[in-house]
Scaffold this motif. Structure first.
Motif, PDB file in Angstrom:
ATOM      1  N   TYR A 192     -10.589  -6.174   2.855  1.00 19.11           N
ATOM      2  CA  TYR A 192      -9.179  -6.257   3.203  1.00 19.11           C
ATOM      3  C   TYR A 192      -8.802  -7.469   4.042  1.00 19.11           C
ATOM      4  O   TYR A 192      -7.609  -7.785   4.162  1.00 19.11           O
ATOM      5  N   ASN A 232     -10.118  -4.169  -0.285  1.00 22.14           N
ATOM      6  CA  ASN A 232     -10.422  -2.891   0.372  1.00 22.14           C
ATOM      7  C   ASN A 232     -11.813  -2.908   0.987  1.00 22.14           C
ATOM      8  O   ASN A 232     -11.941  -3.040   2.200  1.00 22.14           O
ATOM      9  N   ASN A 290      -5.533  -4.794  -1.670  1.00 21.25           N
ATOM     10  CA  ASN A 290      -5.657  -4.711  -0.211  1.00 21.25           C
ATOM     11  C   ASN A 290      -6.548  -5.848   0.279  1.00 21.25           C
ATOM     12  O   ASN A 290      -7.752  -5.691   0.455  1.00 21.25           O
ATOM     13  N   ASP A 307      -9.191  -0.796  -7.180  1.00 18.47           N
ATOM     14  CA  ASP A 307      -9.646  -1.417  -5.922  1.00 18.47           C
ATOM     15  C   ASP A 307     -10.913  -2.244  -6.062  1.00 18.47           C
ATOM     16  O   ASP A 307     -11.688  -2.359  -5.104  1.00 18.47           O
ATOM     17  N   GLN A 334       0.846  -1.185   0.000  1.00 20.86           N
ATOM     18  CA  GLN A 334       0.000   0.000   0.000  1.00 20.86           C
ATOM     19  C   GLN A 334       0.883   1.237   0.000  1.00 20.86           C
ATOM     20  O   GLN A 334       1.838   1.325   0.750  1.00 20.86           O
ATOM     21  N   LEU A 387      -8.166  -0.525   6.273  1.00 21.72           N
ATOM     22  CA  LEU A 387      -8.848   0.177   5.186  1.00 21.72           C
ATOM     23  C   LEU A 387      -7.875   1.162   4.543  1.00 21.72           C
ATOM     24  O   LEU A 387      -7.182   1.916   5.233  1.00 21.72           O
ATOM     25  N   THR A 423      -8.559   5.332  -1.467  1.00 25.06           N
ATOM     26  CA  THR A 423      -8.821   4.912  -2.842  1.00 25.06           C
ATOM     27  C   THR A 423      -7.591   5.127  -3.721  1.00 25.06           C
ATOM     28  O   THR A 423      -6.965   6.187  -3.695  1.00 25.06           O
TER      29      THR A 423
END
Length: 315
Positions: A278, A239, A182, A235, A43, A218, A221
């Motif tokens: 996630y 997520n 994610n 995504d 990330q 979390l 975006t």
């Protein structure tokens, strides 16, 4: 509003779970007892705190539609992209956030970790670099899309936008790249509420606003740059789960069961959300085929989000 009995009965999607009065066992999204020891890297921005027709898709590895997807000159709004299909459509590039429509039409950004207030009009937004809205039901997501002049995507539209070239299983290609999106992180419920012993209440635990504020879970975006389709849609895997407009039909439920996915307490008329969140991997299908049918349309928790679609306006 979702009834407590129905909501709790729909919370379970792992084998061997039982219900107690007003309580549910395990996480509703699969694999809570398989919590990993470390979060998934990759990330680019892990901000920790608060920042401001029902035609079912084919869920196999076969192409959703033949032929390559070519980025068109879009007549969609700038936050959307046009998807080439038999009936072309626009899809949001990023998972949705919400803004409150004020009495004079003045928008106010809604906190992403808070439930929408009853009786308030919300408009769906799609933008990079913000935390997407969690804790949202399909009913609320649909209303927010309509307020923005859009609508929830259908399953077939959602998969078409997610699957590279209309055929690959993942937004980025045919083979899994575990760190690209994610997903696969430890489940937060046993971490935050260890005293509950895998028995959680719907309002008190599954909808606790603190869950979305935990650092490294979390993501904003677009933060996972590799989790992007060739159309620049972000995504769609991981997520947040994303609601679609379809109801779970008997045929869809039978199809999911035949694919030997993890068992879900599905019932015709339930809502459908896609892509995983996630803390899931491939319990309900790999990549773009991840499909959850265990919850009624009024259901919401810390993992549920959405994005909008819209028809292509004539050029």
């Amino acid at each position: 509003m979702v009834s407590r009995v129905h909501a709790l009965a729909a919370l379970l999607s792992v084998p061997g779970c039982t219900l107690a009065a007003e309580e549910a066992t395990d996480d509703p999204h699969g694999g809570a007892r398989e919590a990993a020891s470390a979060s998934t890297p990759g990330q680019t921005d892990r901000g920790s705190a608060f920042a401001a027709p029902t035609t079912h898709a084919v869920l196999s590895s076969a192409p959703a539609e033949a032929g390559p997807v070519v980025r068109p000159k879009s007549s969609c709004p700038p936050e959307m992209v046009e998807v080439a299909a038999k009936l072309p459509f626009c899809v949001d590039r990023w998972e949705a956030s919400l803004e409150r429509v004020g009495p004079a039409g003045t928008p106010v950004r809604h906190p992403f970790n808070q439930r929408p207030d009853e009786g308030v009009r919300y408009r769906a937004l799609s933008a990079p670099g913000v935390f997407p809205q969690a804790y949202v039901s399909r009913l609320e997501a649909s209303a927010a899309c309509e307020e923005a002049g859009k609508r929830l995507c259908s399953m077939s539209e959602w998969q078409r936008a997610c699957r590279r070239g209309g055929s690959d299983t993942y937004p980025y290609g045919a083979l899994p790249q575990p760190e690209a999106c994610n997903q696969g992180k430890p489940h937060l419920l046993p971490i935050m509420f260890p005293e509950r012993g895998y028995r959680y209440r719907y309002d008190e635990h599954f909808n606790d606003p603190a869950l979305s504020l935990q650092q490294g879970y979390l993501a904003k975006t677009g933060a996972y740059e590799r989790c992007t389709s060739e159309l620049d849609v972000h995504d769609m895997v991981g997520n947040l789960h994303e609601w679609v407009s379809d109801d779970a039909s008997s045929a869809l439920i039978a199809q999911l069961e035949a694919s030997r996915r993890q068992w879900q307490p599905a019932a015709p008329g339930n809502g459908v959300f896609m892509g995983g969140f996630y803390s899931t991997r491939a319990e309900h299908g790999p990549g773009c085929t991840f499909t959850t049918v265990a919850h009624e349309p009024a259901y919401h928790d810390y993992s549920t989000g959405f994005r909008c679609c819209a028809p292509v306006t004539p050029r």
